[in-house]
Design a protein around this motif. Structure first.
Motif, PDB file in Angstrom:
ATOM      1  N   ARG A 332       0.836  -1.197   0.000  1.00  0.00           N
ATOM      2  CA  ARG A 332       0.000   0.000   0.000  1.00  0.00           C
ATOM      3  C   ARG A 332       0.881   1.262   0.000  1.00  0.00           C
ATOM      4  O   ARG A 332       0.602   2.237  -0.680  1.00  0.00           O
ATOM      5  N   VAL A 333       1.981   1.194   0.758  1.00  0.00           N
ATOM      6  CA  VAL A 333       2.906   2.335   0.797  1.00  0.00           C
ATOM      7  C   VAL A 333       3.600   2.481  -0.563  1.00  0.00           C
ATOM      8  O   VAL A 333       3.717   3.582  -1.101  1.00  0.00           O
ATOM      9  N   ARG A 334       4.017   1.349  -1.136  1.00  0.00           N
ATOM     10  CA  ARG A 334       4.717   1.387  -2.428  1.00  0.00           C
ATOM     11  C   ARG A 334       3.846   2.065  -3.490  1.00  0.00           C
ATOM     12  O   ARG A 334       4.332   2.821  -4.329  1.00  0.00           O
ATOM     13  N   ALA A 335       2.554   1.799  -3.408  1.00  0.00           N
ATOM     14  CA  ALA A 335       1.638   2.369  -4.401  1.00  0.00           C
ATOM     15  C   ALA A 335       1.566   3.900  -4.288  1.00  0.00           C
ATOM     16  O   ALA A 335       1.165   4.580  -5.217  1.00  0.00           O
ATOM     17  N   LYS A 336       1.994   4.423  -3.148  1.00  0.00           N
ATOM     18  CA  LYS A 336       1.942   5.885  -2.955  1.00  0.00           C
ATOM     19  C   LYS A 336       3.205   6.593  -3.435  1.00  0.00           C
ATOM     20  O   LYS A 336       3.290   7.818  -3.382  1.00  0.00           O
ATOM     21  N   LEU A 337       4.224   5.822  -3.855  1.00  0.00           N
ATOM     22  CA  LEU A 337       5.484   6.450  -4.282  1.00  0.00           C
ATOM     23  C   LEU A 337       5.246   7.392  -5.461  1.00  0.00           C
ATOM     24  O   LEU A 337       4.732   6.968  -6.493  1.00  0.00           O
ATOM     25  N   PRO A 338       5.617   8.667  -5.336  1.00  0.00           N
ATOM     26  CA  PRO A 338       5.490   9.571  -6.482  1.00  0.00           C
ATOM     27  C   PRO A 338       6.673   9.376  -7.442  1.00  0.00           C
ATOM     28  O   PRO A 338       7.569   8.579  -7.161  1.00  0.00           O
ATOM     29  N   GLU A 339       6.665  10.087  -8.555  1.00  0.00           N
ATOM     30  CA  GLU A 339       7.815  10.030  -9.457  1.00  0.00           C
ATOM     31  C   GLU A 339       9.007  10.658  -8.746  1.00  0.00           C
ATOM     32  O   GLU A 339       8.948  11.809  -8.315  1.00  0.00           O
ATOM     33  N   LEU A 340      10.101   9.899  -8.640  1.00  0.00           N
ATOM     34  CA  LEU A 340      11.283  10.386  -7.912  1.00  0.00           C
ATOM     35  C   LEU A 340      12.203  11.154  -8.855  1.00  0.00           C
ATOM     36  O   LEU A 340      12.113  10.993 -10.077  1.00  0.00           O
TER      37      LEU A 340
END
Ligand code: ADP
Ligand code: ZN
Ligand code: MG
Length: 530
Positions: A332-340
């Motif tokens: 669930r956290v991984r899905a929140k990663l924005p474009e880095l």
């Protein structure tokens, strides 16, 4: 002191960083419901838990754990599913509990890395870089055009809590030396704090600075902290030692504190390299100690001899159960990663045919990265690839040179609400690309956009700046300049082709700087070789 060049021939600097970051964007503290607020009335955001009153029980802040997992995923760490909290004992009035709750041997995030692009003058700090060919690897670096990429290991990122703040009264500059008494504010005590520890993989102060910059950029993109080095929400300790070049065993390190700006981080480490080399070359020894960087005196001074790990009597926190992260939570956290930033650099490099150098500089700051993205998105969809690349390159030039210089001169400017909108920057770039104005005029328009808050076309029209690209008009000017300088024409034809600059300059002067320099150049060369 010796020169860096001399020192590096004999000694290899080894640097590792410990970077503390407060999760300032959260609502509440790490183990209690107290509000997180910078600059509140002292001791107003406290409760029995963060004051360590008997019987108070801590509860971990789930949002903080989400933030640290996000940080770990963004820095290529492995997420440790089963970890525990520990007590790190220390007797100091800024923590009323007399211990800090932190993590033990296993942290939420382990074994990550960042790749650092080092270029320009900063690359010269790396010893032996000139002997490595582009594309070749050496130690932990790969040489590339204009610099190198360094692979730097991250040992761990663990979760802990910040201490309160001591205010010393009566001494100089608020330091404890000479103070008559001290006050303590517990508002900050219990603030969620992440500590990232790097492997001793850094070799130059520039690499250390770049690491900190890149990490800050990532955290800002994730939105987990305001990362203010000035206010202390992001703090860096620099560990540094020297070893004889060619050997592998680590030397004794010192730890530098008060590196509260990128410049201090760089300059403090640089000073310490030179200081340690002097001590070692005179047959002295380096003591493991904590030193304070004094930016005005430009030197480091001893603060204290390092406490050993035993002093902390680290033991499992009995009031908190072992912490388990489910796969579902991590996903669930991984899905929140924005474009880095690195991903954005790769994307704009491909989409607009930019160089790796330009792309990495564009994403260095969030504000300039968004400006580029927004301005470049205005390039029409039906533009050819080469037209696209031309406009994008022009946008990149403006941002990397002019915008950066402007923001450096005026750090308080908020680019997003400044007169330099993406539309205006795009329009300015188009005026330059289609040769309506010269690059010299473009600089003037750039400044005018900021000073007068007007559109580029308006400025160009008002100042009568339109560049003259009319071949007939240019030819007439060229003819009269050549007629006025027959001796120089002869010299040019006799081989002194460097005189072309003189002729171009004269033509530009005659046209009040409004001639199209490219056209003038081409036509002059043609006429002079007739
Ligand atoms: P300490 O026990 O003093 O906190 P650690 O082993 O935890 O030391 O390391 C703290 C930081 O110092 C890490 O970033 C690590 O990479 C770095 N480090 C450790 N030993 C050295 C050394 N000899 N020279 C330079 N940096 C070092
Ligand atoms: Zn509290
Ligand atoms: Mg340590």
């Amino acid at each position: 002191m010796q020169t860096l060049e001399n020192v590096l021939r004999k000694w290899e600097p080894v640097i590792g960083l410990e970077i503390h970051t407060e999760l300032t964007t959260l609502e509440t503290k790490m183990f209690c419901g107290c509000k997180l607020e910078f600059g509140a009335e002292p001791n107003t955001n406290t409760c029995p838990v963060c004051l360590g009153l008997p019987g108070a029980l801590p509860v971990p802040n789930k949002a903080a754990i989400e933030s640290i997992v996000l940080a770990g995923l963004a820095t290529n760490c492995e997420i440790e599913k089963d970890t525990m909290f520990y007590r790190k004992n220390y007797m100091y009035p800024d923590m009323a509990k007399n211990f800090q709750t932190t993590q033990g041997p296993l942290a939420f995030c382990m074994r990550g890395h960042l790749d650092l692009e080092i270029d320009g003058k900063g690359a010269d700090e790396r010893y032996g870089i000139d002997d490595v060919k582009v594309g070749e690897s050496f130690e932990n670096i790969t040489r590339c055009e204009g610099g190198y990429v360094a692979h730097v290991g991250i040992t761990r990122i663990h979760m802990e809590e910040d201490a309160g703040k001591m205010v010393h009264i009566g001494g100089s500059e608020g330091r404890i030396a000479g103070a008559t008494h001290s006050l303590v504010d517990y508002n900050r005590a219990g603030t969620p704090l992440m500590e990232l520890v790097t492997e001793p993989d850094l070799r130059t102060p520039e690499e250390a600075r770049r690491f900190m910059q890149k990490l800050r950029q990532i955290y800002l993109t994730l939105g987990i902290s305001n990362c203010s080095m000035e206010e202390g929400s992001m703090r860096c300790d620099g560990n540094i030692s020297l070893r004889r070049r060619g050997t592998h065993e680590l030397g004794t390190k010192t730890e530098l504190k008060n590196l509260n700006s990128f410049k201090s981080l760089h300059d403090g480490l640089m000073y310490e390299i030179l200081r340690q080399a002097d001590v070692l070359d005179e047959g002295g020894v380096i003591y493991q100690e904590t030193r304070h960087w004094d930016p005005s005196a430009k030197r480091t001074i001893v603060m204290r001899v390092k406490e050993t790990a035993d002093d902390y009597r680290l033991f499992p926190e009995p009031d908190l159960a072992p912490y388990h992260l489910s796969d579902e939570f991590i996903e669930r956290v991984r899905a929140k990663l924005p474009e880095l930033p690195d991903e954005m650099a790769a994307r704009i490099k491909d989409a607009y045919g930019l160089s790796a150098y330009d792309a990495s500089h564009l994403v260095e700051h969030r504000a300039t990265a968004s400006l580029f993205d927004a301005a470049a998105s205005l390039i029409p969809d039906d533009a050819s690839a080469s037209q696209r690349a031309l406009v994008a390159k022009q946008l990149a030039n403006f941002i990397i040179n002019d915008v950066t210089a402007w923001l450096n001169a005026e750090p308080d400017v908020d680019l997003a609400s400044s007169p330099l909108t993406p539309e205006r920057l795009f329009e300015l770039s188009m005026l330059l690309v289609d040769e309506t104005i010269s690059s010299k005029q473009a600089k003037e328009v750039f400044t005018a956009i900021i000073d007068e808050d007007k559109d580029p076309r308006e400025i160009v029209a008002e100042r009568g700046m339109e560049q003259v690209s009319d071949a007939g008009a240019i030819e007439a000017v060229i003819d009269s300049i050549l007629a006025e300088n027959p001796d120089k024409v002869d010299q040019y034809r006799g081989g002194k082709t460097g005189l072309i600059g003189f002729f171009v300059g004269q033509c530009m002067k005659a046209m009040q700087g409004q001639g199209n320099p490219k056209l003038i150049n081409e036509m002059l060369e043609k006429k002079l070789s007739e």
